[in-house]
Design an enzyme around this catalytic site. Sequence first.
Site, short mmCIF file in Angstrom:
data_model
loop_
_atom_site.label_atom_id
_atom_site.label_comp_id
_atom_site.label_asym_id
_atom_site.label_seq_id
_atom_site.Cartn_x
_atom_site.Cartn_y
_atom_site.Cartn_z
N ASP A 26 -18.74 29.43 50.96
CA ASP A 26 -18.44 28.88 52.29
C ASP A 26 -18.73 27.38 52.27
O ASP A 26 -19.67 26.94 51.61
CB ASP A 26 -19.20 29.61 53.39
CG ASP A 26 -20.69 29.51 53.27
OD1 ASP A 26 -21.28 28.57 53.82
OD2 ASP A 26 -21.30 30.38 52.59
N GLU A 118 -27.60 30.65 64.08
CA GLU A 118 -28.83 30.08 63.52
C GLU A 118 -29.34 29.03 64.50
O GLU A 118 -28.88 28.98 65.63
CB GLU A 118 -28.58 29.52 62.12
CG GLU A 118 -27.44 28.52 62.02
CD GLU A 118 -27.19 28.08 60.57
OE1 GLU A 118 -28.09 27.44 60.00
OE2 GLU A 118 -26.10 28.35 60.03
#
Length: 229
Positions: A26, A118
Amino acid sequence: MKPSLISLSLLTAAHASTASQVPGFDISNWQPTFNFTAAYASGARFCILKATEGSDFLDKSFPSHFSRATAANLIRGAYHFAWPVSDATASQQADFFIAHGGGWTADGRTLPGMLDMESVASKPRCWGLGTGEMVAWIGEFSDRYRERTTRYPMIYTNPSWWKECTGDSAAFRDTNPLVLARWASAVGTIPGGWAAQTIWQNSDSYEFGGDSDFFNGSEEDLKRFAMGS
Ligand SMILES: *[C@@H]1O[C@H](CO)[C@@H](O)[C@H](O)[C@H]1NC(C)=O
Ligand SMILES: *[C@@H]1O[C@H](CO)[C@@H](O)[C@H](O)[C@H]1NC(C)=O
């Protein structure tokens, strides 16, 4: 155990683990010149590209990342970095994501969008939300994404964040594929009641830049997952 049996079982285990995990990665605008051809040649078969963040941030590398990933024959998907406390609601952020590359189509080359959960250094650890509020926020984003695309988004998280910020909620275990961040040599304990991760982010250092990921399954399983079948 006889030595011959030990080596046979080690060989079998090694074969099973390589046969059942597909490498990928990613990336975001931090890797503007990523070499997709080189990553594919080294074995990568999928990637997850940052598209959007919060209420109005567009990743400037996404259009070029997406077209180069496509040209390199990778199965690709997009991700949205959540801002659970923002001018835009969870539904509005899902719409924003979908409007800028985060949607899904059943072409066998597109992964369902990923919701990146997150914290950021400038905000309180769990964005100042209680666990119930955080679960509700994720649920609203997820429901909206499903309503618009027919797929539930993948949820990216790490075990300590998920435990602290959602109270280790099991609300998404049966619907949303888990992308588990654990930078270690083994997956470890899976949070949130999920039986297993769909994708494991095993390291924040990948040979060609970005983070290293593994799809939990074979390449055929990866294609089926992209198709939603
Ligand atoms: C990307 O990698 C391929 C394959 O290894 C190589 O042929 C090509 O020159 C690389 N491109 C750049 C811009 O470095
Ligand atoms: C992959 O998922 C299966 C369950 O579907 C799980 O038993 C297995 O441990 C996972 N593999 C890895 C390498 O994490």
